[in-house]
Scaffold this motif. Structure first.
Motif, PDB file in Angstrom:
ATOM      1  N   LYS A 228      12.081 -12.948  26.406  1.00  0.00           N
ATOM      2  CA  LYS A 228      13.496 -13.039  26.022  1.00  0.00           C
ATOM      3  C   LYS A 228      13.729 -14.204  25.062  1.00  0.00           C
ATOM      4  CE  LYS A 228      15.427 -11.137  30.291  1.00  0.00           C
ATOM      5  NZ  LYS A 228      14.295 -11.239  31.240  1.00  0.00           N
ATOM      6  N   CYS A 229      14.759 -14.050  24.211  1.00  0.00           N
ATOM      7  CA  CYS A 229      15.121 -15.109  23.258  1.00  0.00           C
ATOM      8  C   CYS A 229      15.558 -16.356  24.026  1.00  0.00           C
ATOM      9  CB  CYS A 229      16.242 -14.609  22.348  1.00  0.00           C
ATOM     10  SG  CYS A 229      16.882 -15.883  21.225  1.00  0.00           S
ATOM     11  N   ALA A 230      15.024 -17.504  23.625  1.00  0.00           N
ATOM     12  CA  ALA A 230      15.349 -18.766  24.311  1.00  0.00           C
ATOM     13  C   ALA A 230      16.789 -19.194  24.046  1.00  0.00           C
ATOM     14  CB  ALA A 230      14.392 -19.867  23.854  1.00  0.00           C
ATOM     15  N   VAL A 231      17.428 -18.600  23.027  1.00  0.00           N
ATOM     16  CA  VAL A 231      18.808 -18.953  22.714  1.00  0.00           C
ATOM     17  C   VAL A 231      19.782 -17.981  23.379  1.00  0.00           C
ATOM     18  CG1 VAL A 231      20.506 -19.189  20.830  1.00  0.00           C
ATOM     19  CG2 VAL A 231      18.184 -20.094  20.550  1.00  0.00           C
ATOM     20  N   CYS A 232      19.618 -16.670  23.115  1.00  0.00           N
ATOM     21  CA  CYS A 232      20.646 -15.715  23.569  1.00  0.00           C
ATOM     22  C   CYS A 232      20.175 -14.825  24.713  1.00  0.00           C
ATOM     23  CB  CYS A 232      21.125 -14.866  22.401  1.00  0.00           C
ATOM     24  SG  CYS A 232      19.862 -13.749  21.775  1.00  0.00           S
ATOM     25  N   ASN A 233      18.915 -14.972  25.126  1.00  0.00           N
ATOM     26  CA  ASN A 233      18.409 -14.212  26.270  1.00  0.00           C
ATOM     27  C   ASN A 233      18.191 -12.726  26.007  1.00  0.00           C
ATOM     28  OD1 ASN A 233      17.495 -15.345  28.541  1.00  0.00           O
ATOM     29  ND2 ASN A 233      19.324 -14.949  29.780  1.00  0.00           N
ATOM     30  N   LEU A 262      12.127 -16.390  20.036  1.00  0.00           N
ATOM     31  CA  LEU A 262      13.462 -16.251  19.449  1.00  0.00           C
ATOM     32  C   LEU A 262      13.661 -14.817  18.979  1.00  0.00           C
ATOM     33  CD1 LEU A 262      13.646 -19.493  17.211  1.00  0.00           C
ATOM     34  CD2 LEU A 262      14.835 -19.106  19.396  1.00  0.00           C
ATOM     35  N   CYS A 263      14.867 -14.289  19.153  1.00  0.00           N
ATOM     36  CA  CYS A 263      15.161 -12.947  18.639  1.00  0.00           C
ATOM     37  C   CYS A 263      15.188 -13.042  17.110  1.00  0.00           C
ATOM     38  CB  CYS A 263      16.479 -12.433  19.198  1.00  0.00           C
ATOM     39  SG  CYS A 263      17.904 -13.287  18.508  1.00  0.00           S
ATOM     40  N   ARG A 264      15.225 -11.882  16.458  1.00  0.00           N
ATOM     41  CA  ARG A 264      15.125 -11.877  14.989  1.00  0.00           C
ATOM     42  C   ARG A 264      16.266 -12.677  14.348  1.00  0.00           C
ATOM     43  NH1 ARG A 264      12.313  -6.361  14.283  1.00  0.00           N
ATOM     44  NH2 ARG A 264      10.715  -6.731  15.855  1.00  0.00           N
ATOM     45  N   LEU A 265      17.466 -12.589  14.924  1.00  0.00           N
ATOM     46  CA  LEU A 265      18.601 -13.326  14.371  1.00  0.00           C
ATOM     47  C   LEU A 265      18.361 -14.834  14.486  1.00  0.00           C
ATOM     48  CD1 LEU A 265      21.575 -13.398  13.299  1.00  0.00           C
ATOM     49  CD2 LEU A 265      22.292 -13.456  15.690  1.00  0.00           C
ATOM     50  N   HIS A 266      18.003 -15.278  15.689  1.00  0.00           N
ATOM     51  CA  HIS A 266      17.868 -16.712  15.893  1.00  0.00           C
ATOM     52  C   HIS A 266      16.577 -17.265  15.274  1.00  0.00           C
ATOM     53  CE1 HIS A 266      21.068 -15.913  19.029  1.00  0.00           C
ATOM     54  NE2 HIS A 266      21.612 -16.666  18.104  1.00  0.00           N
ATOM     55  N   HIS A 267      15.568 -16.430  15.153  1.00  0.00           N
ATOM     56  CA  HIS A 267      14.357 -16.846  14.445  1.00  0.00           C
ATOM     57  C   HIS A 267      14.689 -17.105  12.969  1.00  0.00           C
ATOM     58  CE1 HIS A 267       9.815 -15.979  13.487  1.00  0.00           C
ATOM     59  NE2 HIS A 267      10.179 -17.205  13.197  1.00  0.00           N
TER      60      HIS A 267
HETATM   61 ZN   LIG Z   1      18.608 -14.727  20.155  1.00  0.00          ZN
END
Ligand SMILES: [Zn+2]
Length: 343
Positions: A228-233, A262-267
């Motif tokens: 899971k993304c460390a920012v938005c889960n 990180l998800c693609r957005l947050h990456h």
């Molecule tokens: Zn994210």
């Protein structure tokens, strides 16, 4: 050893590369070879035609074929025509060693006789089982080719990046060493090339094996962050393993502590220096970048983007897998963050 049905082999193949972070589209389920699939990751889209069989011990009985010989028997096809822009994979699954092996499809576009077999040595398969990768230079009646064996964890890397290994010729013997080489060892390998052609080929090989190391970084980081993304889960198979210290920096490593899921957005936002993670894991927004985005009129959605951010990233449960403060600081510095934000 009985062969596994083609549809089952393809099912296993797809499940394996999905587990390691790709999305696979299969427009139609085919019970005959080849299977047509599209493999999608954040870096690359690869269209593939897959010819796959079960790898079995060589036929002919004791004394006829070497005991360590394994092979695929290419039944029900007459050759492997090549399609531009499409990666044609010619391989087999070895239940015995739990690895895949691939031959060079470009050398088998037409068969001179029916249902020929292709060989690989059991030692090559066994090495791939322990190191993740092994190659075998194979002089045959039809010419020389490089066989590549990969463990399931390296299959996605092979599908997307493995083609240059089949061009490695007698450098194939260096592949296993290059998988763990330091920058100096890579340099020595490149500098000892005897001709320009060899030099170009070696360069491709070094790049390919760097991608191999990168490919082992990804599953380790994703696993540490429970995919899971460390920012938005979010999960949704949209999560990447981002390097904190970028791979171009000499101190960058492929250790889990140099990664964040990180998800693609947050990456994208992290690499663009819009979103940062401070040494105490606090999430920050770069004022220089928001000003710049405003100036060039690309700041639409910014307020909503900011409003959805938590204060800190979610870190792995295991302390050993958490990002180190030094790396987090260096990660911001190398992405051009203002000094006062880096603390
Ligand atoms: Zn994210």
């Amino acid at each position: 050893m009985a062969g596994i049905r083609f549809s089952q082999l393809i099912d296993n193949f797809i499940t394996t590369i999905e587990r390691y972070g790709s999305t696979v589209l299969q427009p139609e389920i085919s019970s005959s070879r080849p299977a047509n699939i599209r493999v999608i990751t954040s870096e690359q889209v690869t269209d593939c035609k897959i010819f796959l069989w079960t790898i079995t011990p060589g036929g002919g009985g004791p004394g006829v074929r070497p005991e360590s010989e394994r092979r695929i028997q290419m039944t029900n096809i007459s050759g492997m025509p090549l399609w531009p822009g499409v990666r044609t994979l010619l391989g087999g699954w070895s239940q015995e060693f739990g690895v895949y092996a691939f031959w060079d499809a470009r050398r088998h576009t037409k068969f001179s006789f029916r249902s020929p077999s292709l060989q690989v040595d059991a030692n090559t398969l066994e090495t791939a089982g322990t190191t993740g990768i092994a190659t075998q230079f194979r002089p045959t009646k039809e010419g020389e080719e490089v066989v590549v064996a990969v463990a399931p964890g390296s299959l996605l890397w092979y599908v997307q990046n493995g083609l240059p290994l089949h061009n490695s010729q007698d450098d194939a013997a260096f592949v296993v060493d290059l998988a763990a080489a330091s920058p100096e060892e890579e340099r020595n390998f490149l500098d000892s090339a005897q001709s320009e052609i060899e030099s170009a080929r070696r360069y491709d090989l070094v790049e390919t094996m760097r991608a191999f190391r990168d490919a082992s970084f990804r599953p380790a980081v994703l696993q540490a962050y429970s995919y899971k993304c460390a920012v938005c889960n979010c999960d949704l198979k949209l999560v990447d393993a981002a390097h904190i210290v970028p791979i171009t920096h000499p101190t960058s490593t492929d250790e889990v502590t140099n990664g964040i899921a990180l998800c693609r957005l947050h990456h994208g936002a992290y690499d663009n220096a819009l979103l940062g993670v401070k040494s105490d894991c606090q999430i920050v927004i770069n004022p220089n970048m928001t000003n710049r985005l405003h100036e060039i009129g690309l700041d639409s959605g910014l307020e909503e983007f900011k409003s959805r951010l938590p204060d800190v990233i979610r870190v792995p449960a295991s302390i050993e897998a958490r990002p180190t403060p030094d790396r987090l600081r260096l990660g911001l510095k190398l992405r051009g963050w203002p000094e006062e934000q880096i603390a």
